[in-house]
Design a protein around this motif. Structure first.
Motif, mmCIF file in Angstrom:
data_model
loop_
_atom_site.group_PDB
_atom_site.id
_atom_site.type_symbol
_atom_site.label_atom_id
_atom_site.label_comp_id
_atom_site.label_asym_id
_atom_site.label_seq_id
_atom_site.Cartn_x
_atom_site.Cartn_y
_atom_site.Cartn_z
ATOM 1 N N GLN A 124 0.815 -1.222 0.000
ATOM 2 C CA GLN A 124 0.000 0.000 0.000
ATOM 3 C C GLN A 124 0.846 1.268 0.000
ATOM 4 O OE1 GLN A 124 -3.443 -1.934 -0.479
ATOM 5 N NE2 GLN A 124 -3.400 0.278 -0.213
ATOM 6 N N HIS A 146 -6.690 -4.317 0.287
ATOM 7 C CA HIS A 146 -8.126 -4.116 0.071
ATOM 8 C C HIS A 146 -8.734 -5.071 -0.947
ATOM 9 C CE1 HIS A 146 -7.538 -0.580 2.462
ATOM 10 N NE2 HIS A 146 -6.775 -0.004 1.554
ATOM 11 N N ASP A 171 -8.191 2.793 -0.929
ATOM 12 C CA ASP A 171 -9.151 2.504 0.140
ATOM 13 C C ASP A 171 -10.346 1.806 -0.492
ATOM 14 O OD1 ASP A 171 -10.255 2.357 2.645
ATOM 15 O OD2 ASP A 171 -10.223 4.521 3.018
ATOM 16 N N GLY A 196 -9.662 -2.165 8.691
ATOM 17 C CA GLY A 196 -9.244 -0.775 8.757
ATOM 18 C C GLY A 196 -9.130 -0.235 10.170
ATOM 19 N N GLY A 211 -6.620 1.395 5.620
ATOM 20 C CA GLY A 211 -7.796 2.198 5.309
ATOM 21 C C GLY A 211 -8.669 2.468 6.522
ATOM 22 N N ARG A 212 -9.805 3.130 6.261
ATOM 23 C CA ARG A 212 -10.728 3.493 7.330
ATOM 24 C C ARG A 212 -11.507 2.269 7.812
ATOM 25 N NH1 ARG A 212 -8.159 6.941 5.716
ATOM 26 N NH2 ARG A 212 -6.861 5.719 7.104
#
Length: 483
Positions: A124, A146, A171, A196, A211-212
């Protein structure tokens, strides 16, 4: 599911998931059959996992897809397809991967059928992908955290192309269910409940590469656990970067405590574990669920990181020393025999000897059953990397050694409290040093070795804890196990 699709380039792949991936699994199977005929032998794969339990669970998914395609699993990196599922929490983890890629390159020169794939957190980072693109052209496939579920689709692209296939997403809010999984153990399994992280601790790269936060729907999680139970799984580990935040992104929010209670209602599941819990939002409701739900193991991993409120603020941890101590007191009152474990970082930028003494004070007052202790590692891309007052290595190492001595002494005392009791142990394997013994874990996560054979693996066995050997027990089976 895969039999629904007629293959061939004239037939476009489905748009919906997971149907699309089963289409590509079948297409990859056809391509692999051609390669097997060309090689005159079965082709093997090896997935090498770096890092955390989230990565370990991702690797189970990768292995499941590859086995469905028709590859034979191997433990050797001399396999025909090698995938490194990478970690990037610490910078030296990246260096290890680059070093091992050189070894894989030498193997690939000797094996015309070999393919190399890289995935996971390290991928990433844009600078990593650029370095691979320029200096490691022999790598066939690069993807991130992801789109693990897209392995079959990406593998088809790599099989049909001489170029490096790169597919990195910044993301996603997508969660794809119902793809094959190859579990390491038939009797226990990790279960992702969310992906995330939203915490942005100043030393940590994880939110940038994972990510979130996004939570799986509870009905999908519970369906997966029911299927696992029907397949003989007795213990599940609910996984998330911060399980306490579970459910906040759902259309109909559900708390993690509610999910724990619902998981405990599933027949066949005997033990429930979870990690990781962030101290900032471990709720009274969750403490109550742990105390009132017998299937929840009496073990909590609660990362401290530092005992200094000043350093905790610089770390962006969002709790104080006093709040952490009050929280552990509440947990111990609710679950008196609980095993508390933790993570501690030594040498964070600006840490003084007084700050370090605050950490030692928390260690003394809480009495952890074990602690993972780390020297602060300057991680490019995090706020802490550019902070002033980076601590000299010799000071960090001195503090680390003093902390480790104290942590281990306390842990030995804590672990010895079970001696003479009979505890239920989930048998995991034949002991690696003595084949007359089997090895398993108590609910507290302590290892126990006792006389037995392979027929006990996967069983919950009452074991008398005869002798504590520091961080494990020697015992004897007390009476009939739960099958």
């Amino acid at each position: 599911m895969e039999h629904l699709y007629q293959l061939g380039k004239a037939c476009p792949p489905p748009a919906a998931e997971p149907e699309r991936q089963y289409y590509f699994i079948e297409r990859a199977r056809k391509l692999l059959e051609e390669k097997i005929q060309e090689a005159g032998r079965p082709l093997t794969f090896c997935v090498v996992t770096f890092g955390c339990q989230m990565n370990a669970r991702d690797s189970e998914k990768l292995r499941g897809i590859l086995e469905r395609i028709g590859y034979i699993k191997s433990e050797s990196e001399e396999a025909d397809l090698v995938i490194y599922n990478t970690c990037t929490v610490r910078e030296n983890a990246n260096l290890r991967v680059y070093g091992r890629l050189g070894y894989l390159h030498s193997l690939k020169k000797k094996n015309p059928h070999m393919m190399i794939g890289l995935c996971g957190c390290m991928m990433q980072e844009p600078q990593v992908v650029e370095k691979l693109r320029k200096s490691y052209r022999f790598v066939d496939l690069v993807f991130g955290t992801h789109n693990i579920y897209k392995l079959a689709e990406l593998l088809v692209q790599a099989m049909e192309s001489d170029a490096m296939v790169i597919d990195i997403w910044k993301d996603t809010d997508r969660i794809v269910e119902d793809l094959p999984v190859d579990r390491k153990y038939p009797f226990k399994s990790g279960v992702n409940i969310m992906f995330g992280c939203n915490n942005f601790c100043s030393y940590c790269i994880v939110p940038y590469v994972r990510g979130r936060e996004r939570s799986r729907r509870p009905e999908e999680i519970l369906r997966e656990i029911r299927n696992l139970a029907e397949d003989g799984v007795k213990e599940v580990m609910l996984l998330g970067q911060n399980v306490n935040s579970y459910g906040k992104t759902l259309p109909e929010p559900m708390t993690f405590a509610e999910l724990l209670r619902k998981t405990a209602e599933i027949p066949g599941i005997e033990r429930i574990r979870f990690m990781t819990s962030h101290p900032k939002d471990l709720s009274p409701e969750l403490i109550g669920a742990m105390a009132e739900t017998p299937k929840v193991c009496p073990h909590l991993h609660l990362p401290l990181q530092s005992g200094s409120t000043r350093i905790l603020e610089k770390m962006n941890r969002r709790y104080t020393k006093e709040q952490y101590l009050e929280l552990t007191d509440r947990i111990r009152r609710a679950v008196p025999d609980i095993s508390l474990t933790t993570d501690i970082i030594v040498g964070f930028p600006g840490e003084t000897e007084e700050d370090f003494q605050e950490t030692l004070d928390v260690v003394e007052r809480v009495g952890f059953d074990s602690a993972f202790t780390f020297l602060y590692s300057r991680r490019t891309g995090t706020p802490a990397a550019s902070m002033a007052e980076q601590i000299p290595e010799e000071i960090m190492k001195d503090r680390f050694d003093r902390l480790l001595d104290r942590v281990q002494a306390i842990a030995r005392e804590r672990c010895a409290r079970f001696q003479g009791r009979t505890e239920e142990v989930l048998v995991e394997n034949i002991n690696e040093q003595d084949s007359s013994l089997v090895t398993g874990r108590m609910g507290s996560n302590l290892l126990v070795h006792f006389p037995g054979d392979a027929s006990l693996i996967g069983s919950l066995v009452p074991v008398h804890l005869d002798e504590c050997r520091g961080f494990y027990y020697l015992g004897t089976m007390a009476f009939t196990q739960k099958g």
